[in-house]
Design a protein around this motif. Structure first.
Motif, PDB file in Angstrom:
ATOM      1  N   ILE A   1       6.243  40.810  57.708  1.00 25.05           N
ATOM      2  CA  ILE A   1       7.016  41.065  56.490  1.00 25.05           C
ATOM      3  C   ILE A   1       6.328  42.116  55.631  1.00 25.05           C
ATOM      4  CG2 ILE A   1       7.983  40.065  54.391  1.00 25.05           C
ATOM      5  CD1 ILE A   1       7.903  37.316  55.938  1.00 25.05           C
TER       6      ILE A   1
ATOM      7  N   LEU B   1      10.516  40.984  50.055  1.00 20.82           N
ATOM      8  CA  LEU B   1      11.902  40.614  50.333  1.00 20.82           C
ATOM      9  C   LEU B   1      12.777  40.814  49.110  1.00 20.82           C
ATOM     10  CD1 LEU B   1      11.308  37.414  52.477  1.00 20.82           C
ATOM     11  CD2 LEU B   1      11.841  39.734  53.266  1.00 20.82           C
TER      12      LEU B   1
ATOM     13  N   ALA C   1      14.881  30.242  48.922  1.00 26.16           N
ATOM     14  CA  ALA C   1      14.440  30.037  50.301  1.00 26.16           C
ATOM     15  C   ALA C   1      15.004  28.695  50.740  1.00 26.16           C
ATOM     16  CB  ALA C   1      12.915  30.047  50.387  1.00 26.16           C
TER      17      ALA C   1
ATOM     18  N   ILE D   1      10.855  26.911  57.287  1.00 29.97           N
ATOM     19  CA  ILE D   1      10.090  27.879  56.498  1.00 29.97           C
ATOM     20  C   ILE D   1       8.690  27.331  56.301  1.00 29.97           C
ATOM     21  CG2 ILE D   1       9.920  29.052  54.261  1.00 29.97           C
ATOM     22  CD1 ILE D   1      12.994  28.784  54.053  1.00 29.97           C
TER      23      ILE D   1
ATOM     24  N   PHE E   1      17.044  41.365  49.081  1.00 25.27           N
ATOM     25  CA  PHE E   1      17.550  40.087  49.582  1.00 25.27           C
ATOM     26  C   PHE E   1      17.728  39.085  48.440  1.00 25.27           C
ATOM     27  CE2 PHE E   1      15.565  41.608  53.580  1.00 25.27           C
ATOM     28  CZ  PHE E   1      16.688  41.527  54.387  1.00 25.27           C
TER      29      PHE E   1
ATOM     30  N   PHE F   1       9.550  30.543  59.612  1.00 22.97           N
ATOM     31  CA  PHE F   1       9.581  31.822  58.911  1.00 22.97           C
ATOM     32  C   PHE F   1       8.495  31.850  57.831  1.00 22.97           C
ATOM     33  CE2 PHE F   1      10.900  34.821  55.674  1.00 22.97           C
ATOM     34  CZ  PHE F   1      11.179  35.938  56.454  1.00 22.97           C
TER      35      PHE F   1
ATOM     36  N   VAL G   1      16.524  33.831  51.514  1.00 28.63           N
ATOM     37  CA  VAL G   1      16.063  33.650  52.884  1.00 28.63           C
ATOM     38  C   VAL G   1      16.620  32.309  53.326  1.00 28.63           C
ATOM     39  CG1 VAL G   1      14.060  33.158  54.347  1.00 28.63           C
ATOM     40  CG2 VAL G   1      13.936  34.984  52.632  1.00 28.63           C
TER      41      VAL G   1
ATOM     42  N   LEU H   1      18.691  37.262  54.353  1.00 33.12           N
ATOM     43  CA  LEU H   1      17.877  37.235  55.561  1.00 33.12           C
ATOM     44  C   LEU H   1      18.004  35.865  56.208  1.00 33.12           C
ATOM     45  CD1 LEU H   1      14.427  38.753  56.060  1.00 33.12           C
ATOM     46  CD2 LEU H   1      14.887  36.454  56.901  1.00 33.12           C
TER      47      LEU H   1
ATOM     48  N   ALA I   1      16.500  29.942  56.745  1.00 38.95           N
ATOM     49  CA  ALA I   1      15.846  29.845  58.048  1.00 38.95           C
ATOM     50  C   ALA I   1      15.908  28.425  58.600  1.00 38.95           C
ATOM     51  CB  ALA I   1      14.392  30.296  57.936  1.00 38.95           C
TER      52      ALA I   1
ATOM     53  N   SER J   1       8.022  31.626  47.329  1.00 45.54           N
ATOM     54  CA  SER J   1       9.395  32.044  47.010  1.00 45.54           C
ATOM     55  C   SER J   1       9.868  31.400  45.722  1.00 45.54           C
ATOM     56  CB  SER J   1      10.354  31.679  48.148  1.00 45.54           C
ATOM     57  OG  SER J   1      10.073  32.415  49.295  1.00 45.54           O
TER      58      SER J   1
ATOM     59  N   ASN K   1       6.686  37.732  49.913  1.00 48.29           N
ATOM     60  CA  ASN K   1       7.869  37.217  49.207  1.00 48.29           C
ATOM     61  C   ASN K   1       8.440  38.285  48.282  1.00 48.29           C
ATOM     62  OD1 ASN K   1       5.777  34.923  49.649  1.00 48.29           O
ATOM     63  ND2 ASN K   1       7.754  33.902  49.600  1.00 48.29           N
TER      64      ASN K   1
END
Length: 175
Positions: A21, A81, A109, A94, A86, A68, A89, A62, A91, A102, A78
């Motif tokens: 990232i 992103l 997130a 995480i 974004f 993640f 996130v 994302l 996922a 985040s 973070n």
């Protein structure tokens, strides 16, 4: 938490770590100035998607597989992103520290098991944080998502942990 996020999906696989990232050679570990933010943004994901920053648009989402954000404890990952644009996130799972970072900066997130089977890159997603539902607007599918805890909601609604603590300290100093 009355908020609805909508955006285009950028999809990644499992085990995307903080070095992917925000590569370590782009971070000063402390300065956090505009130059560093620009350098980190321009190099985000460079090892897996060169010049990715040129394609992401504000409001995109994302989506990733399992684990993640694993790796070193890097808040610049973070922030990268966020600077890419974004809004969230989402996922399969995480990494704990990535999730905490985040929330600390006021970024969404969400852990959503099954998300990678539900979306393809370029799909349009809607995340309804009032009804705790995620909808793939492109494919017409949806699923319920686990709500944030009350504390996490308070921090996100307050704009991040620094803003929340600042407000709390100001309130206490007036009493």
């Amino acid at each position: 938490m009355s908020e609805v996020l909508r955006g285009r999906v950028w999809k990644f696989g499992d085990n995307i770590d903080t070095d992917i990232i925000a590569p370590g050679d782009t971070i000063s570990f402390g300065l956090g100035d505009a130059d560093e933010e620009r350098i980190v943004k321009e190099n985000a994901f460079r090892d897996v998607r060169p010049e990715f920053y040129k394609r992401v648009e504000r409001g995109d989402i994302l989506v990733a597989g399992r684990n993640f954000g694993l790796g070193s404890h890097r808040e610049p990952a973070n922030k990268a992103l966020r600077s890419l644009g974004f809004t969230a996130v989402v996922a399969e799972s995480i990494a704990r520290l990535f999730f905490r970072n985040s929330i600390a900066i006021g970024a969404h997130a969400l852990r959503v098991p099954g998300i990678t089977a539900m979306v393809e890159e370029g799909d349009k997603l809607e995340i309804d944080l009032d009804k705790w539902r995620i909808r793939n607007l492109t494919r017409g599918t949806e699923k319920q998502i686990e709500p944030y805890s009350e504390l996490v909601q308070e921090i996100l609604e307050g704009g991040g942990i620094v803003a929340v603590l600042k407000k709390r300290f100001e309130s206490e100093s007036r009493d």
